[in-house]
Design a protein around this motif. Structure first.
Motif, PDB file in Angstrom:
ATOM      1  N   THR A  55      36.464  86.497  25.531  1.00  0.00           N
ATOM      2  CA  THR A  55      35.501  86.425  26.623  1.00  0.00           C
ATOM      3  C   THR A  55      35.901  85.251  27.514  1.00  0.00           C
ATOM      4  OG1 THR A  55      34.051  85.030  25.319  1.00  0.00           O
ATOM      5  CG2 THR A  55      33.615  87.387  25.268  1.00  0.00           C
ATOM      6  N   PRO A  56      35.934  85.464  28.816  1.00  0.00           N
ATOM      7  CA  PRO A  56      36.304  84.353  29.697  1.00  0.00           C
ATOM      8  C   PRO A  56      35.233  83.273  29.682  1.00  0.00           C
ATOM      9  CG  PRO A  56      35.565  86.230  30.986  1.00  0.00           C
ATOM     10  CD  PRO A  56      35.621  86.674  29.550  1.00  0.00           C
ATOM     11  N   VAL A  57      35.688  82.046  29.639  1.00  0.00           N
ATOM     12  CA  VAL A  57      34.779  80.911  29.639  1.00  0.00           C
ATOM     13  C   VAL A  57      34.410  80.620  31.087  1.00  0.00           C
ATOM     14  CG1 VAL A  57      34.498  78.490  29.046  1.00  0.00           C
ATOM     15  CG2 VAL A  57      35.838  79.978  27.571  1.00  0.00           C
ATOM     16  N   SER A  58      33.149  80.750  31.399  1.00  0.00           N
ATOM     17  CA  SER A  58      32.723  80.505  32.771  1.00  0.00           C
ATOM     18  C   SER A  58      32.351  79.035  32.916  1.00  0.00           C
ATOM     19  CB  SER A  58      31.539  81.392  33.145  1.00  0.00           C
ATOM     20  OG  SER A  58      30.436  81.067  32.353  1.00  0.00           O
ATOM     21  N   THR A  59      33.037  78.376  33.803  1.00  0.00           N
ATOM     22  CA  THR A  59      32.732  76.981  34.068  1.00  0.00           C
ATOM     23  C   THR A  59      31.805  76.918  35.266  1.00  0.00           C
ATOM     24  OG1 THR A  59      34.666  76.787  35.486  1.00  0.00           O
ATOM     25  CG2 THR A  59      34.940  76.168  33.176  1.00  0.00           C
ATOM     26  N   PRO A  60      30.869  76.013  35.250  1.00  0.00           N
ATOM     27  CA  PRO A  60      29.973  75.916  36.401  1.00  0.00           C
ATOM     28  C   PRO A  60      30.747  75.459  37.625  1.00  0.00           C
ATOM     29  CG  PRO A  60      29.621  74.084  34.913  1.00  0.00           C
ATOM     30  CD  PRO A  60      30.579  75.030  34.224  1.00  0.00           C
ATOM     31  N   PRO A  61      30.326  75.903  38.793  1.00  0.00           N
ATOM     32  CA  PRO A  61      31.031  75.470  40.004  1.00  0.00           C
ATOM     33  C   PRO A  61      30.843  73.971  40.223  1.00  0.00           C
ATOM     34  CG  PRO A  61      29.038  76.660  40.581  1.00  0.00           C
ATOM     35  CD  PRO A  61      29.210  76.783  39.091  1.00  0.00           C
ATOM     36  N   PRO A  62      31.810  73.330  40.862  1.00  0.00           N
ATOM     37  CA  PRO A  62      31.676  71.891  41.118  1.00  0.00           C
ATOM     38  C   PRO A  62      30.462  71.605  41.993  1.00  0.00           C
ATOM     39  CG  PRO A  62      33.906  72.643  41.588  1.00  0.00           C
ATOM     40  CD  PRO A  62      33.083  73.843  41.322  1.00  0.00           C
ATOM     41  N   LYS A  63      29.830  70.483  41.760  1.00  0.00           N
ATOM     42  CA  LYS A  63      28.649  70.120  42.545  1.00  0.00           C
ATOM     43  C   LYS A  63      29.077  69.644  43.917  1.00  0.00           C
ATOM     44  CE  LYS A  63      25.798  69.024  38.619  1.00  0.00           C
ATOM     45  NZ  LYS A  63      24.923  68.075  37.992  1.00  0.00           N
ATOM     46  N   ASP A  64      28.293  70.017  44.931  1.00  0.00           N
ATOM     47  CA  ASP A  64      28.649  69.620  46.289  1.00  0.00           C
ATOM     48  C   ASP A  64      27.611  68.701  46.927  1.00  0.00           C
ATOM     49  OD1 ASP A  64      26.621  71.454  46.695  1.00  0.00           O
ATOM     50  OD2 ASP A  64      27.934  72.965  47.561  1.00  0.00           O
ATOM     51  N   PHE A  65      26.434  68.557  46.367  1.00  0.00           N
ATOM     52  CA  PHE A  65      25.410  67.606  46.814  1.00  0.00           C
ATOM     53  C   PHE A  65      25.000  67.790  48.274  1.00  0.00           C
ATOM     54  CE2 PHE A  65      28.026  65.495  43.559  1.00  0.00           C
ATOM     55  CZ  PHE A  65      27.073  65.307  42.586  1.00  0.00           C
ATOM     56  N   VAL A  66      24.907  69.038  48.730  1.00  0.00           N
ATOM     57  CA  VAL A  66      24.597  69.297  50.134  1.00  0.00           C
ATOM     58  C   VAL A  66      23.172  68.862  50.478  1.00  0.00           C
ATOM     59  CG1 VAL A  66      24.276  71.115  51.853  1.00  0.00           C
ATOM     60  CG2 VAL A  66      26.278  71.130  50.403  1.00  0.00           C
ATOM     61  N   LEU A  67      22.209  69.151  49.626  1.00  0.00           N
ATOM     62  CA  LEU A  67      20.815  68.780  49.935  1.00  0.00           C
ATOM     63  C   LEU A  67      20.632  67.269  49.988  1.00  0.00           C
ATOM     64  CD1 LEU A  67      18.829  71.419  47.876  1.00  0.00           C
ATOM     65  CD2 LEU A  67      19.202  71.336  50.336  1.00  0.00           C
ATOM     66  N   TRP A  68      21.227  66.570  49.037  1.00  0.00           N
ATOM     67  CA  TRP A  68      21.143  65.113  49.023  1.00  0.00           C
ATOM     68  C   TRP A  68      21.811  64.545  50.276  1.00  0.00           C
ATOM     69  CZ3 TRP A  68      23.807  61.682  44.775  1.00  0.00           C
ATOM     70  CH2 TRP A  68      23.327  60.379  44.862  1.00  0.00           C
ATOM     71  N   SER A  69      22.952  65.117  50.648  1.00  0.00           N
ATOM     72  CA  SER A  69      23.656  64.657  51.848  1.00  0.00           C
ATOM     73  C   SER A  69      22.839  64.928  53.101  1.00  0.00           C
ATOM     74  CB  SER A  69      25.007  65.355  51.955  1.00  0.00           C
ATOM     75  OG  SER A  69      25.805  65.078  50.843  1.00  0.00           O
ATOM     76  N   PHE A  70      22.195  66.093  53.153  1.00  0.00           N
ATOM     77  CA  PHE A  70      21.365  66.414  54.317  1.00  0.00           C
ATOM     78  C   PHE A  70      20.197  65.443  54.427  1.00  0.00           C
ATOM     79  CE2 PHE A  70      18.039  68.845  56.509  1.00  0.00           C
ATOM     80  CZ  PHE A  70      18.710  69.117  57.686  1.00  0.00           C
ATOM     81  N   PHE A  71      19.554  65.134  53.293  1.00  0.00           N
ATOM     82  CA  PHE A  71      18.466  64.162  53.290  1.00  0.00           C
ATOM     83  C   PHE A  71      18.952  62.806  53.793  1.00  0.00           C
ATOM     84  CE2 PHE A  71      16.391  60.623  51.106  1.00  0.00           C
ATOM     85  CZ  PHE A  71      15.082  60.799  51.524  1.00  0.00           C
ATOM     86  N   ASN A  72      20.103  62.352  53.276  1.00  0.00           N
ATOM     87  CA  ASN A  72      20.624  61.052  53.707  1.00  0.00           C
ATOM     88  C   ASN A  72      21.019  61.064  55.179  1.00  0.00           C
ATOM     89  OD1 ASN A  72      20.255  59.641  51.342  1.00  0.00           O
ATOM     90  ND2 ASN A  72      22.280  60.110  50.552  1.00  0.00           N
ATOM     91  N   ALA A  73      21.546  62.169  55.665  1.00  0.00           N
ATOM     92  CA  ALA A  73      21.938  62.243  57.076  1.00  0.00           C
ATOM     93  C   ALA A  73      20.718  62.206  57.984  1.00  0.00           C
ATOM     94  CB  ALA A  73      22.754  63.506  57.327  1.00  0.00           C
TER      95      ALA A  73
END
Length: 143
Positions: A55-73
């Motif tokens: 069975t293929p091991v599914s790795t979670p996608p890398p985090k991109d932190f878009v919401l946190w970045s939008f809040f900070n912007a």
């Protein structure tokens, strides 16, 4: 050479008191052992079927932190760090969509670092501003 995947089954028959096979029992259901009354019990024998296919091991996608970045912007943008974090977050999301997890992970880590710096500088700046305003506009008591 054998063909893979191979199917196999395990018949798990309980043994009697003397070590020999016990009397035949009704087949097991997905909810437990079937009884002669058509009801299933949660205890009893079960037959297990499985396949030995990898069975293929599914790795979670890398985090991109878009919401946190939008809040900070929008709310906490000292030295345009929030905007830079948003740019790196969008680059990380683009690399994730392009199926390049190494670059996406790198851009995501950079966005996280910029978000941490923007948030810390924003909080420290806000605290300094409040203290300065409290000192300037404090009521002066004259005797």
């Amino acid at each position: 050479m054998e063909n893979y995947p191979q199917s196999f089954s395990i018949n798990m028959q309980p043994y009697g008191r003397n070590g020999g096979a016990s009397t035949p029992t009704p087949p097991a259901t997905s909810f437990g052992q079937a009884t002669s009354f058509g009801q299933a019990t949660s205890f009893g024998q079960a037959t297990s079927f499985g396949q030995t296919e990898p069975t293929p091991v599914s790795t979670p996608p890398p985090k991109d932190f878009v919401l946190w970045s939008f809040f900070n912007a929008m709310y906490c943008n000292p030295f345009c760090l929030g905007f830079l974090a948003l740019v790196f977050s969008i680059k990380a999301r683009d690399r994730t969509v392009a199926n390049d997890p190494m670059a996406a992970n790198s851009y995501g880590r950079t966005a996280r670092s910029l978000n941490i710096a923007a948030l810390c500088l924003g909080i420290v700046g806000t605290i300094i501003l409040v203290v300065i305003l409290a000192v300037i506009y404090r009521p002066v008591h004259h005797p």
